[in-house]
Scaffold this motif. Structure first.
Motif, PDB file in Angstrom:
ATOM      1  N   LEU A  71       0.956  -1.162  -0.017  1.00  0.00           N
ATOM      2  CA  LEU A  71       0.002   0.078  -0.076  1.00  0.00           C
ATOM      3  C   LEU A  71       0.820   1.270  -0.158  1.00  0.00           C
ATOM      4  O   LEU A  71       0.515   2.053  -0.720  1.00  0.00           O
ATOM      5  CB  LEU A  71      -0.803   0.011   1.174  1.00  0.00           C
ATOM      6  CG  LEU A  71      -1.894   1.169   1.248  1.00  0.00           C
ATOM      7  CD1 LEU A  71      -2.700   1.542  -0.088  1.00  0.00           C
ATOM      8  CD2 LEU A  71      -2.875   1.191   2.707  1.00  0.00           C
ATOM      9  N   TRP A  72       2.066   1.218   0.744  1.00  0.00           N
ATOM     10  CA  TRP A  72       2.731   2.372   0.679  1.00  0.00           C
ATOM     11  C   TRP A  72       3.262   2.445  -0.604  1.00  0.00           C
ATOM     12  O   TRP A  72       3.439   3.856  -1.091  1.00  0.00           O
ATOM     13  CB  TRP A  72       3.912   2.151   1.954  1.00  0.00           C
ATOM     14  CG  TRP A  72       4.921   3.255   1.726  1.00  0.00           C
ATOM     15  CD1 TRP A  72       4.815   4.446   2.123  1.00  0.00           C
ATOM     16  CD2 TRP A  72       6.387   2.969   1.394  1.00  0.00           C
ATOM     17  NE1 TRP A  72       6.159   5.176   2.029  1.00  0.00           N
ATOM     18  CE2 TRP A  72       7.046   4.101   1.668  1.00  0.00           C
ATOM     19  CE3 TRP A  72       6.975   1.975   0.988  1.00  0.00           C
ATOM     20  CZ2 TRP A  72       8.313   4.696   1.059  1.00  0.00           C
ATOM     21  CZ3 TRP A  72       8.363   2.003   0.336  1.00  0.00           C
ATOM     22  CH2 TRP A  72       9.091   3.350   0.825  1.00  0.00           C
ATOM     23  N   PHE A 102      -7.880   5.892   4.337  1.00  0.00           N
ATOM     24  CA  PHE A 102      -7.080   6.111   3.189  1.00  0.00           C
ATOM     25  C   PHE A 102      -6.450   7.663   3.073  1.00  0.00           C
ATOM     26  O   PHE A 102      -5.215   7.419   2.727  1.00  0.00           O
ATOM     27  CB  PHE A 102      -7.747   5.754   1.884  1.00  0.00           C
ATOM     28  CG  PHE A 102      -7.079   5.557   0.660  1.00  0.00           C
ATOM     29  CD1 PHE A 102      -6.195   4.700   0.183  1.00  0.00           C
ATOM     30  CD2 PHE A 102      -6.877   6.987  -0.117  1.00  0.00           C
ATOM     31  CE1 PHE A 102      -5.624   4.555  -0.810  1.00  0.00           C
ATOM     32  CE2 PHE A 102      -6.000   7.081  -1.275  1.00  0.00           C
ATOM     33  CZ  PHE A 102      -5.426   5.847  -1.620  1.00  0.00           C
ATOM     34  N   GLU A 103      -7.288   8.633   2.971  1.00  0.00           N
ATOM     35  CA  GLU A 103      -6.598   9.648   2.968  1.00  0.00           C
ATOM     36  C   GLU A 103      -5.694  10.191   4.223  1.00  0.00           C
ATOM     37  O   GLU A 103      -4.732  10.793   3.704  1.00  0.00           O
ATOM     38  CB  GLU A 103      -7.986  11.077   2.972  1.00  0.00           C
ATOM     39  CG  GLU A 103      -8.653  11.084   1.764  1.00  0.00           C
ATOM     40  CD  GLU A 103      -8.013  11.139   0.470  1.00  0.00           C
ATOM     41  OE1 GLU A 103      -7.048  11.922   0.336  1.00  0.00           O
ATOM     42  OE2 GLU A 103      -8.167  10.557  -0.610  1.00  0.00           O
ATOM     43  N   GLU A 104      -5.814   9.701   5.155  1.00  0.00           N
ATOM     44  CA  GLU A 104      -4.967   9.918   6.364  1.00  0.00           C
ATOM     45  C   GLU A 104      -3.543   9.339   5.845  1.00  0.00           C
ATOM     46  O   GLU A 104      -2.563   9.620   6.052  1.00  0.00           O
ATOM     47  CB  GLU A 104      -5.511   9.399   7.616  1.00  0.00           C
ATOM     48  CG  GLU A 104      -6.367  10.123   8.320  1.00  0.00           C
ATOM     49  CD  GLU A 104      -7.280   9.434   9.371  1.00  0.00           C
ATOM     50  OE1 GLU A 104      -6.739   8.510  10.125  1.00  0.00           O
ATOM     51  OE2 GLU A 104      -8.396  10.054   9.805  1.00  0.00           O
ATOM     52  N   LEU A 105      -3.514   7.972   5.465  1.00  0.00           N
ATOM     53  CA  LEU A 105      -2.538   7.369   4.962  1.00  0.00           C
ATOM     54  C   LEU A 105      -1.744   7.880   3.758  1.00  0.00           C
ATOM     55  O   LEU A 105      -0.534   8.175   4.009  1.00  0.00           O
ATOM     56  CB  LEU A 105      -2.749   5.847   4.613  1.00  0.00           C
ATOM     57  CG  LEU A 105      -2.976   5.068   5.819  1.00  0.00           C
ATOM     58  CD1 LEU A 105      -3.498   3.459   5.196  1.00  0.00           C
ATOM     59  CD2 LEU A 105      -1.690   4.520   6.554  1.00  0.00           C
ATOM     60  N   ALA A 106      -2.712   8.524   2.747  1.00  0.00           N
ATOM     61  CA  ALA A 106      -1.901   9.179   1.892  1.00  0.00           C
ATOM     62  C   ALA A 106      -1.106  10.419   2.051  1.00  0.00           C
ATOM     63  O   ALA A 106      -0.081  10.597   1.624  1.00  0.00           O
ATOM     64  CB  ALA A 106      -3.131   9.401   0.754  1.00  0.00           C
ATOM     65  N   ASP A 107      -1.790  11.118   3.072  1.00  0.00           N
ATOM     66  CA  ASP A 107      -1.229  12.487   3.528  1.00  0.00           C
ATOM     67  C   ASP A 107       0.008  12.064   4.338  1.00  0.00           C
ATOM     68  O   ASP A 107       1.051  12.856   4.244  1.00  0.00           O
ATOM     69  CB  ASP A 107      -2.286  13.095   4.298  1.00  0.00           C
ATOM     70  CG  ASP A 107      -3.259  13.765   3.679  1.00  0.00           C
ATOM     71  OD1 ASP A 107      -3.136  13.888   2.539  1.00  0.00           O
ATOM     72  OD2 ASP A 107      -4.500  14.059   4.541  1.00  0.00           O
TER      73      ASP A 107
END
Length: 105
Positions: free
Chosen positions: A40-41, A82-87
């Motif tokens: 995912l990263w 998802f958005e928190e991880l992307a940020d």
């Protein structure tokens, strides 16, 4: 041969699972979750490196959130995660804590 009690089966399962974990640690074998985190990263950082980064991230988010929704998770909560991880991954630095048991001595 009599059936084992539920308590006895649970005790044996705990011991068996502990052996599996110790063996995996000894072999330095990654878990399914370790692989999923790294994948995912890599997907998020690769999408951010594209010209159409927002479009790529939106497509990735739709695919992942859609599958999570199918499994019964809340859409809005899934999008937020998802958005928190992307940020968090935007800087490209490896965000994972070191696993001390894997560091060579």
């Amino acid at each position: 041969m009599p059936w084992k009690s539920k308590k006895q089966r649970n005790v044996e399962q705990v011991a068996r699972q502990q052996r599996v974990r110790e063996d995996a640690r000894h072999k330095r074998r990654p878990s399914r979750d370790d692989l999923a985190r790294v994948l995912l990263w890599q997907m998020i950082t690769a999408a951010q490196g594209r010209k159409d980064a927002r479009l790529a991230l939106d497509k990735l988010s739709e695919a992942i959130v859609g599958e999570l929704e199918r499994q019964g998770f809340d859409i809005r909560e899934s999008e937020d995660v998802f958005e928190e991880l992307a940020d968090r991954y935007v800087d490209g630095l490896v965000p994972f804590r070191p696993k001390r048991h894997l560091v060579p001595v």
